[in-house]
Write a protein that holds these residues in place. Structure first.
Motif, PDB file in Angstrom:
ATOM      1  N   LEU A 343       0.826  -1.207   0.000  1.00  0.00           N
ATOM      2  CA  LEU A 343       0.000   0.000   0.000  1.00  0.00           C
ATOM      3  C   LEU A 343       0.860   1.256   0.000  1.00  0.00           C
ATOM      4  N   ALA A 344       1.928   1.247   0.792  1.00  0.00           N
ATOM      5  CA  ALA A 344       2.815   2.411   0.840  1.00  0.00           C
ATOM      6  C   ALA A 344       3.475   2.644  -0.513  1.00  0.00           C
ATOM      7  N   GLN A 345       3.792   1.570  -1.236  1.00  0.00           N
ATOM      8  CA  GLN A 345       4.395   1.736  -2.559  1.00  0.00           C
ATOM      9  C   GLN A 345       3.404   2.385  -3.515  1.00  0.00           C
ATOM     10  N   TRP A 346       2.163   1.877  -3.570  1.00  0.00           N
ATOM     11  CA  TRP A 346       1.160   2.502  -4.446  1.00  0.00           C
ATOM     12  C   TRP A 346       0.951   3.975  -4.075  1.00  0.00           C
ATOM     13  N   TRP A 347       0.887   4.267  -2.781  1.00  0.00           N
ATOM     14  CA  TRP A 347       0.692   5.641  -2.312  1.00  0.00           C
ATOM     15  C   TRP A 347       1.828   6.541  -2.800  1.00  0.00           C
ATOM     16  N   ASP A 348       3.058   6.053  -2.694  1.00  0.00           N
ATOM     17  CA  ASP A 348       4.210   6.866  -3.103  1.00  0.00           C
ATOM     18  C   ASP A 348       4.361   6.940  -4.616  1.00  0.00           C
ATOM     19  N   MET A 349       3.875   5.943  -5.344  1.00  0.00           N
ATOM     20  CA  MET A 349       3.849   6.049  -6.805  1.00  0.00           C
ATOM     21  C   MET A 349       2.980   7.231  -7.215  1.00  0.00           C
ATOM     22  N   ALA A 350       1.866   7.431  -6.541  1.00  0.00           N
ATOM     23  CA  ALA A 350       0.960   8.535  -6.856  1.00  0.00           C
ATOM     24  C   ALA A 350       1.521   9.876  -6.429  1.00  0.00           C
TER      25      ALA A 350
END
Length: 705
Positions: A343-350
């Motif tokens: 989830l943190a990876q998807w959040w930081d991709m955005a």
């Protein structure tokens, strides 16, 4: 015009007096200009949700926690019944809540260790992100407390939602639905996913506007795996996109600088090991090892409301959880079980602002599978064969699709390939990239990623199916693609398969003496080779395709040296003509005519809507994928395929259109359950509203926190 006394202005003291007198007025002008031009990207003093007239929540958070709480609230308002049922299943307690039909679901969740691992994942979050997950769960519970009357009684048993439920759902979805699922375990040699997808990235050199463009187009069943469209804004983030219901971050998104989409890639992230049983254990490197065991109380709700309880025991080997089959005992090894940072990876991709930042986030490799297709305002495009790919000592892709010997450490993989090992291309000479669930080698032409440069188990060497060939053909044939053309191409129902064999089939059929076969040939000759609602001949051709054997019908099979033009031709025209005669008889019997329109047979149905459909099975080479289920009246109803669609051009400002065909809500009596279906039927997308001015001009509801 404000200063009328020039003499006073000529002295420094006069300027100061006039400035102090006019300062409040000047500040008010500045404030007015700021507010009038304010976009949703500015940080508010409080958190709010602005709902537009399509039921899209635009979340405007004073901080990250506020945005996550509002997103939990928004998802529950739009999908409360579905969300709670999904979380109940992720707990492994669905049979306890809703009865016998969920026993297999619960056993699968418990066998894979989902609830226990969710606790470990929650503890592994950094304090800040843990607070975000807490806030998302708080938002769900807050909505449920305030609007209990809008939630079905039978799913209220799941309340209150815990943060661990969010992570259980994430695991069940990502690892044990997409990477591996019960259906693929039942057919161990076929690593199947329930999903498909199209994705495009177009560089400025092939864009009519000179700006990079991105097309996002995942395909999923129109049931439990629903996409949810939203805008999330808080300090440091202003992203628009979509995620699957129950996931607290956007999984496909864009911002003012960049965007990405995912496709289901040809990724092998699990293997089935056959165990040799001995002395209540299993053989491994010549020694007998004991199984690890864990027991769970499995409660099942009876029809009279009582609970029947049984003990469910799960065994594990060094490979992973054990699944007993009729003729063998298998242990499943699945990647991603220690990837708590998804989830943190998807959040930081955005949150990323350029390609370098984006790649640094991708390098974490917390996302266990999915191609990443990327474009940005600087003109870069990228295709990454993303995923956790095990480092294997032997074998090619086909070998690892089968059952693997489990009695030796030589076949047991223990680590994954790092980011730099994965197939990737940035800014190819062609200026375009596509993926339609084909291996990464065919992402563009001329080929930019060479299969020989990678381990033979990384991805299959082929084939490239007809939908992917259609995808590549549309991009390769247009040297200057406008935004409107990209949208039109996205809705293409042209059957690539028909282009390869239809002329031969018609020619062979026209030579027959049989009157029905000749009439069938006439219908196919007049057909536009599309699956549009008014296409006549598409139904007949589709019935014929269902009657043939794809493995033997082609004269020239698929060849990796000519991936965009094979397979081709009919191997046995007479056999094909016989299948056409059989198909024609079935069509005429069912519909009283051979040239019935596609939309008369294939329908879009939801509530009171019953609309002619367009699009069809990707196996026929249709880019606009719609999967159908029989309705019992000789018709077929859309049941999956095109779900979330976003077309994005990185101009200034960003230009974007989107659609969720089944609507952005599944709650009973919501006006947004199927309000986008007529657009879907007309092959149209709707505008994406991102600025406060646009949103307030189309405002349906406001919720402040």
């Amino acid at each position: 015009m404000f200063f009328t006394d020039k003499t006073k202005l000529d002295s420094p003291l006069g300027w100061q007096k006039q400035f102090r007198r006019l300062l409040p007025f000047l500040l008010s002008i500045i404030f007015t200009l700021a507010v009038s031009s304010q976009s949703i990207s500015s940080a508010p003093k409080s958190t709010e949700i602005l709902w537009d007239t399509y039921g899209i929540p635009h979340i405007y958070g004073s901080n990250a926690q506020g945005a996550f709480k509002a997103f939990g609230w928004a998802q529950t308002q739009s999908h409360a019944n579905l969300l709670l049922r999904l979380y109940g299943q992720a707990r492994g307690k669905a049979a306890e809540y809703w009865g016998e039909e969920y026993i297999d679901s619960d056993k699968w969740v418990l066998t894979m260790g989902v609830p226990k691992r969710a606790i470990a994942w929650y503890k592994a979050q950094n304090p800040a992100f843990r607070s975000y997950i807490d806030a998302f769960a708080d938002g769900i519970n807050a909505y449920a407390k305030e609007h209990r009357n809008l939630i079905d009684d039978e799913v209220e048993v799941v309340l209150p939602v815990k943060p661990e439920d969010v992570l259980s759902h994430l695991q069940r979805l990502l690892l044990f639905t997409f990477v591996v699922n019960q259906g693929s375990v039942a057919q161990v040699s076929q690593h199947q996913s329930p999903a498909a997808s199209n994705g495009w990235a177009i560089a400025p050199k092939r864009s009519a506007s000179g700006k990079a463009m991105l097309l996002a187009n995942p395909h999923l069943p129109w049931g439990d795996l629903l996409w949810y469209e939203a805008q999330i804004t808080a300090p440091g983030i202003d992203a628009y996109g979509s995620t699957l219901v129950g996931i607290p971050v956007l999984a496909i998104a864009f911002n003012d600088n960049l965007g990405w989409t995912h496709t289901v890639n040809t990724h092998d992230g699990w293997d089935a090991y056959e165990l040799k049983l001995q002395n209540n254990g299993y053989l491994f490197d010549g020694k007998v090892r004991p199984f690890e065991t864990a027991s769970f109380p499995l409660k099942v709700k009876q029809k009279n409301g009582s609970l029947r309880e049984q003990i469910f025991t799960v065994k594990s080997s060094v490979h992973g959880a054990v699944v007993s089959k009729k003729d063998s005992t298998l242990a499943l090894r699945v990647v991603g079980q220690d990837s708590s940072g998804v989830l943190a990876q998807w959040w930081d991709m955005a949150r990323a602002k350029n390609l370098n930042q984006f790649q640094k986030v991708l390098q974490r490799l917390q996302l266990s599978m999915f191609t990443v297709m990327y474009a940005d305002r600087e003109g870069h495009i990228m295709h990454l064969f993303n995923g956790q790919v095990p480092v294997r000592q032997q074998g090619d892709f086909i070998y690892w699709q089968g059952i693997i010997p489990g009695d030796t450490s030589k076949t047991l993989w223990t680590k994954n390939h790092p980011y730099q090992d994965l197939p990737k291309v940035i800014d190819p000479a062609s200026g375009w990239l596509q993926n339609a669930n084909d291996p990464p080698w065919t992402t563009t032409s001329p080929l930019a990623i060479k299969a020989n440069d990678y381990p033979p188990y990384m991805a299959p060497r082929g084939p490239m199916y007809f939908r992917a060939q259609s995808s590549a053909r549309m991009l390769a044939e247009d040297e200057s693609i406008s935004f409107d053309e990209m949208v039109a191409y996205k809705h293409s129902t042209r059957m690539e398969l028909a282009e390869r064999i239809l002329d031969e089939l018609i020619g062979a059929a026209q030579q027959q003496q049989d009157e029905l076969t000749r009439r069938a040939a006439h219908v196919l000759a007049a057909w536009d080779r599309k699956a549009d609602a008014d296409s006549r001949g598409a139904v007949l051709f589709s019935f014929w395709v269902d009657a043939i054997d794809f493995d033997t019908v082609f004269k020239t099979p698929w060849n990796e040296k000519s991936p965009f033009k094979t397979p081709d031709g009919l191997a046995d025209p007479q056999s094909a003509v016989k299948a056409l005669a059989d198909a024609a008889a079935k069509v005429e019997k069912a519909y009283k005519k051979l040239d019935i329109a596609w939309g008369d047979v294939f329908r879009l149905r939801s509530g009171n809507l019953d609309l002619p459909a367009n699009g069809g099975d990707g196996d026929r080479g249709i880019f606009r994928v719609v999967n159908y289920a029989p309705t019992g009246d000789g018709r077929f109803q859309a049941a999956g395929g095109d779900s979330y669609v976003a077309a994005v051009e990185f101009s200034q400002p960003v230009k974007a259109l989107a659609l969720i065909g089944y609507g952005n809500s599944s709650q009973p009596n919501s006006p947004h359950v199927s309000d986008q279906l007529p657009l879907f039927a007309r092959q149209q997308l709707r505008p994406v509203w991102r600025t406060r001015k646009e949103i307030t001009a189309h405002l349906e509801e406001r919720k402040a926190f």
